[in-house]
Design a protein around this motif. Structure first.
Motif, PDB file in Angstrom:
ATOM      1  N   TRP A 101      16.831 -27.274  62.860  1.00  0.00           N
ATOM      2  CA  TRP A 101      16.121 -27.075  61.602  1.00  0.00           C
ATOM      3  C   TRP A 101      14.909 -28.008  61.549  1.00  0.00           C
ATOM      4  O   TRP A 101      14.953 -29.124  62.063  1.00  0.00           O
ATOM      5  CB  TRP A 101      17.032 -27.398  60.413  1.00  0.00           C
ATOM      6  CG  TRP A 101      18.055 -26.343  60.154  1.00  0.00           C
ATOM      7  CD1 TRP A 101      19.276 -26.215  60.749  1.00  0.00           C
ATOM      8  CD2 TRP A 101      17.946 -25.253  59.227  1.00  0.00           C
ATOM      9  NE1 TRP A 101      19.943 -25.114  60.256  1.00  0.00           N
ATOM     10  CE2 TRP A 101      19.151 -24.510  59.309  1.00  0.00           C
ATOM     11  CE3 TRP A 101      16.965 -24.845  58.332  1.00  0.00           C
ATOM     12  CZ2 TRP A 101      19.390 -23.383  58.546  1.00  0.00           C
ATOM     13  CZ3 TRP A 101      17.201 -23.722  57.554  1.00  0.00           C
ATOM     14  CH2 TRP A 101      18.399 -22.998  57.660  1.00  0.00           C
ATOM     15  N   LEU A 118      23.715 -27.391  55.857  1.00  0.00           N
ATOM     16  CA  LEU A 118      22.909 -26.543  56.738  1.00  0.00           C
ATOM     17  C   LEU A 118      23.785 -25.669  57.631  1.00  0.00           C
ATOM     18  O   LEU A 118      23.418 -24.538  57.945  1.00  0.00           O
ATOM     19  CB  LEU A 118      21.992 -27.413  57.601  1.00  0.00           C
ATOM     20  CG  LEU A 118      20.873 -28.113  56.841  1.00  0.00           C
ATOM     21  CD1 LEU A 118      20.111 -29.055  57.765  1.00  0.00           C
ATOM     22  CD2 LEU A 118      19.913 -27.109  56.220  1.00  0.00           C
ATOM     23  N   ARG A 121      24.580 -22.139  56.418  1.00  0.00           N
ATOM     24  CA  ARG A 121      23.550 -21.118  56.244  1.00  0.00           C
ATOM     25  C   ARG A 121      23.830 -19.936  57.157  1.00  0.00           C
ATOM     26  O   ARG A 121      24.218 -20.114  58.322  1.00  0.00           O
ATOM     27  CB  ARG A 121      22.169 -21.674  56.591  1.00  0.00           C
ATOM     28  CG  ARG A 121      21.666 -22.776  55.676  1.00  0.00           C
ATOM     29  CD  ARG A 121      21.555 -22.302  54.248  1.00  0.00           C
ATOM     30  NE  ARG A 121      22.702 -22.713  53.450  1.00  0.00           N
ATOM     31  CZ  ARG A 121      23.072 -22.158  52.323  1.00  0.00           C
ATOM     32  NH1 ARG A 121      22.423 -21.124  51.848  1.00  0.00           N
ATOM     33  NH2 ARG A 121      24.107 -22.599  51.660  1.00  0.00           N
ATOM     34  N   SER A 126      16.320 -16.651  57.520  1.00  0.00           N
ATOM     35  CA  SER A 126      16.463 -17.323  56.237  1.00  0.00           C
ATOM     36  C   SER A 126      16.180 -18.798  56.428  1.00  0.00           C
ATOM     37  O   SER A 126      16.358 -19.349  57.507  1.00  0.00           O
ATOM     38  CB  SER A 126      17.863 -17.111  55.648  1.00  0.00           C
ATOM     39  OG  SER A 126      18.834 -17.773  56.445  1.00  0.00           O
ATOM     40  N   VAL A 128      15.878 -22.731  53.851  1.00  0.00           N
ATOM     41  CA  VAL A 128      16.461 -23.390  52.688  1.00  0.00           C
ATOM     42  C   VAL A 128      15.372 -24.060  51.877  1.00  0.00           C
ATOM     43  O   VAL A 128      14.335 -24.472  52.407  1.00  0.00           O
ATOM     44  CB  VAL A 128      17.528 -24.435  53.090  1.00  0.00           C
ATOM     45  CG1 VAL A 128      18.684 -23.784  53.815  1.00  0.00           C
ATOM     46  CG2 VAL A 128      16.930 -25.551  53.928  1.00  0.00           C
ATOM     47  N   SER A 183      10.655 -26.979  51.863  1.00  0.00           N
ATOM     48  CA  SER A 183      11.486 -25.971  52.513  1.00  0.00           C
ATOM     49  C   SER A 183      11.665 -26.275  53.987  1.00  0.00           C
ATOM     50  O   SER A 183      10.850 -26.965  54.609  1.00  0.00           O
ATOM     51  CB  SER A 183      10.849 -24.586  52.354  1.00  0.00           C
ATOM     52  OG  SER A 183      10.666 -24.275  50.987  1.00  0.00           O
ATOM     53  N   ARG A 186      14.863 -22.666  60.541  1.00  0.00           N
ATOM     54  CA  ARG A 186      15.234 -22.877  61.940  1.00  0.00           C
ATOM     55  C   ARG A 186      13.992 -22.776  62.826  1.00  0.00           C
ATOM     56  O   ARG A 186      13.105 -21.948  62.600  1.00  0.00           O
ATOM     57  CB  ARG A 186      16.280 -21.844  62.372  1.00  0.00           C
ATOM     58  CG  ARG A 186      17.649 -22.042  61.728  1.00  0.00           C
ATOM     59  CD  ARG A 186      18.643 -21.049  62.296  1.00  0.00           C
ATOM     60  NE  ARG A 186      19.963 -21.180  61.681  1.00  0.00           N
ATOM     61  CZ  ARG A 186      20.362 -20.547  60.594  1.00  0.00           C
ATOM     62  NH1 ARG A 186      19.525 -19.723  59.968  1.00  0.00           N
ATOM     63  NH2 ARG A 186      21.568 -20.725  60.104  1.00  0.00           N
ATOM     64  N   LEU A 208      14.531 -17.862  51.156  1.00  0.00           N
ATOM     65  CA  LEU A 208      15.018 -19.237  51.117  1.00  0.00           C
ATOM     66  C   LEU A 208      16.270 -19.313  50.256  1.00  0.00           C
ATOM     67  O   LEU A 208      16.361 -18.649  49.222  1.00  0.00           O
ATOM     68  CB  LEU A 208      13.951 -20.174  50.542  1.00  0.00           C
ATOM     69  CG  LEU A 208      12.635 -20.284  51.308  1.00  0.00           C
ATOM     70  CD1 LEU A 208      11.666 -21.172  50.546  1.00  0.00           C
ATOM     71  CD2 LEU A 208      12.871 -20.829  52.720  1.00  0.00           C
ATOM     72  N   HIS A 209      17.206 -20.135  50.673  1.00  0.00           N
ATOM     73  CA  HIS A 209      18.454 -20.326  49.937  1.00  0.00           C
ATOM     74  C   HIS A 209      18.494 -21.746  49.385  1.00  0.00           C
ATOM     75  O   HIS A 209      17.964 -22.678  49.992  1.00  0.00           O
ATOM     76  CB  HIS A 209      19.658 -20.079  50.851  1.00  0.00           C
ATOM     77  CG  HIS A 209      19.736 -18.684  51.388  1.00  0.00           C
ATOM     78  ND1 HIS A 209      20.342 -17.662  50.695  1.00  0.00           N
ATOM     79  CD2 HIS A 209      19.276 -18.140  52.540  1.00  0.00           C
ATOM     80  CE1 HIS A 209      20.254 -16.541  51.401  1.00  0.00           C
ATOM     81  NE2 HIS A 209      19.614 -16.805  52.527  1.00  0.00           N
ATOM     82  N   GLU A 210      19.123 -21.901  48.234  1.00  0.00           N
ATOM     83  CA  GLU A 210      19.354 -23.216  47.640  1.00  0.00           C
ATOM     84  C   GLU A 210      20.851 -23.448  47.570  1.00  0.00           C
ATOM     85  O   GLU A 210      21.636 -22.512  47.650  1.00  0.00           O
ATOM     86  CB  GLU A 210      18.744 -23.280  46.236  1.00  0.00           C
ATOM     87  CG  GLU A 210      17.252 -23.004  46.196  1.00  0.00           C
ATOM     88  CD  GLU A 210      16.710 -23.041  44.773  1.00  0.00           C
ATOM     89  OE1 GLU A 210      17.042 -23.997  44.051  1.00  0.00           O
ATOM     90  OE2 GLU A 210      15.969 -22.111  44.401  1.00  0.00           O
ATOM     91  N   GLY A 211      21.218 -24.697  47.419  1.00  0.00           N
ATOM     92  CA  GLY A 211      22.640 -24.957  47.312  1.00  0.00           C
ATOM     93  C   GLY A 211      22.952 -26.424  47.179  1.00  0.00           C
ATOM     94  O   GLY A 211      22.070 -27.285  47.215  1.00  0.00           O
ATOM     95  N   LEU A 214      21.333 -29.945  49.035  1.00  0.00           N
ATOM     96  CA  LEU A 214      19.982 -29.697  49.544  1.00  0.00           C
ATOM     97  C   LEU A 214      18.991 -30.232  48.516  1.00  0.00           C
ATOM     98  O   LEU A 214      18.631 -29.551  47.555  1.00  0.00           O
ATOM     99  CB  LEU A 214      19.768 -28.199  49.788  1.00  0.00           C
ATOM    100  CG  LEU A 214      20.667 -27.573  50.861  1.00  0.00           C
ATOM    101  CD1 LEU A 214      20.533 -26.056  50.849  1.00  0.00           C
ATOM    102  CD2 LEU A 214      20.335 -28.133  52.249  1.00  0.00           C
TER     103      LEU A 214
END
Length: 359
Positions: A101, A118, A121, A126, A128, A183, A186, A208-211, A214
């Motif tokens: 990443w 990470l 994911r 995609s 983050v 952001s 990979r 993009l993903h959030e969680g 992060l």
């Protein structure tokens, strides 16, 4: 299966103390290796910065002065930052690190992106997004900041407005710096890094993903001294950077003030006056209301496990590959936007170009 490696790319010109905080904080937050481009290696105290970075086993330092660029050095800091980040991504791909990443952050930012966050994911196209935690601004701190703002729901913002703690019930009014976060993606993805987002070759947003876990801790003008240092440094760095619309009047005012040719003592007094009136926050009131995040981002996420295998980063190959990019045409690695420069031509070579163009 081993955890994926995490890299940072940053373009900085800062004090040795701040650079040390940036390095140690990001390593504590889950980053394995940092690639740091010194934007003005001949500047004040940059020899000290370079010595520290060169001596750190988890850092690759690139002196990105005039000798780094082929022809004219891009005038805008934003452009230089994006180019350096995408060259790093390209070089890492060339070293076979497609599953790693990479994040593009600034020197006043600390990433918290643990391996567990990470590793969860999904594969495929995609990235983050790191949610912003902005340091509260008070006249002085006893040590580094440990109180941070987070984005608030409307009910909290209306309460802050009613108590006179924000001018408007919006997170844009509450935060001094950016809200977009930063952001990561990979290395092997067919995507490009910009200042805040990841984009496809055609400029469209990358998913993009959030969680949980992060986060991005932003040390933005957290004290009077830091506010003055930041703005005098930014004005000296070159043409005006891009700011969100509601912050452009602030940038114009401070740029005009700093360029006015005042005596140093007079300039400092006026910058301090501005800080007191428009930047300094009522820290204890915010703390009483329970809207702050209290944490020390410089403390490691998890204690070091001496039995755990060390992350294997090909540092010598990485340094050699970046050295090979000196004085090469880098314009095609800019995929952001510029207010003063035309969009550069697409790259004609390089592994990142091939990754993006393949069907």
């Amino acid at each position: 299966m081993p955890d994926p490696l995490v890299f940072l790319a940053s373009t900085v010109m800062d004090s040795p103390e701040h650079v040390r905080r940036y390095v140690e904080g990001n390593l504590a937050g889950g980053v394995d290796h940092l690639v740091v481009f010194l934007d003005k290696p001949s500047g004040p105290r940059q020899d000290e910065v370079a010595d520290y970075l060169d001596g750190h086993p988890a850092v690759t330092c690139v002196r990105a002065g005039s000798g780094w660029w082929a022809g004219a050095r891009p005038k805008e800091l934003n452009e230089r930052q994006c180019i350096n980040a995408n060259i790093t991504k390209d070089v890492l791909a060339g070293l076979g690190l497609e599953d790693a990443w990479i994040f593009h952050v600034d020197g006043d930012e600390v990433v918290r992106a643990g391996a567990a966050a990470l590793a969860g994911r999904p594969p495929g196209p995609s990235g983050v997004r790191l949610s912003v935690r902005e340091a509260v601004s008070r006249r002085t701190w006893d040590g580094e900041p440990t109180l941070f703002k987070r984005e608030l729901p409307e009910a909290d913002l209306r309460l802050l407005e009613g108590l006179g703690l924000v001018a408007e019930p919006t997170n844009q009014s509450y935060f001094r710096g950016h809200l977009m976060g930063k952001s990561g993606v990979r290395v092997g993805e067919r995507a490009w890094l910009t200042l805040h987002k990841v984009v496809a070759e055609d400029g469209t947003p990358w998913p993009l993903h959030e969680g949980e876990g992060l986060e991005l801790f932003h040390y933005e003008s957290y004290s009077a001294e830091e506010f003055i240092r930041k703005w005098t440094s930014m004005v000296a760095s070159g043409p005006e950077a891009n700011y969100r619309a509601d912050r452009q009047p602030v940038a114009r005012t401070l740029r005009v003030l700093i360029n006015r040719g005042l005596e140093p003592e007079a300039l400092e007094r006026q910058l301090l006056r501005y800080y007191e009136r428009f930047v300094e926050e009522e820290v204890e009131a915010l703390r009483d209301l329970g809207v702050l995040v209290e944490t020390d981002p410089l403390v490691p996420l998890t204690p070091a496990d001496p039995a755990a295998p060390a992350a294997v980063v090909p540092t010598a190959d990485l340094a050699a590959a970046l050295k090979g990019r000196r004085r090469t045409d880098k314009r095609g690695f800019f995929k952001g936007t510029s207010a003063v420069a035309p969009r550069p031509p697409k790259p004609t070579g390089g592994r990142l170009a091939r990754l993006v163009r393949r069907p």
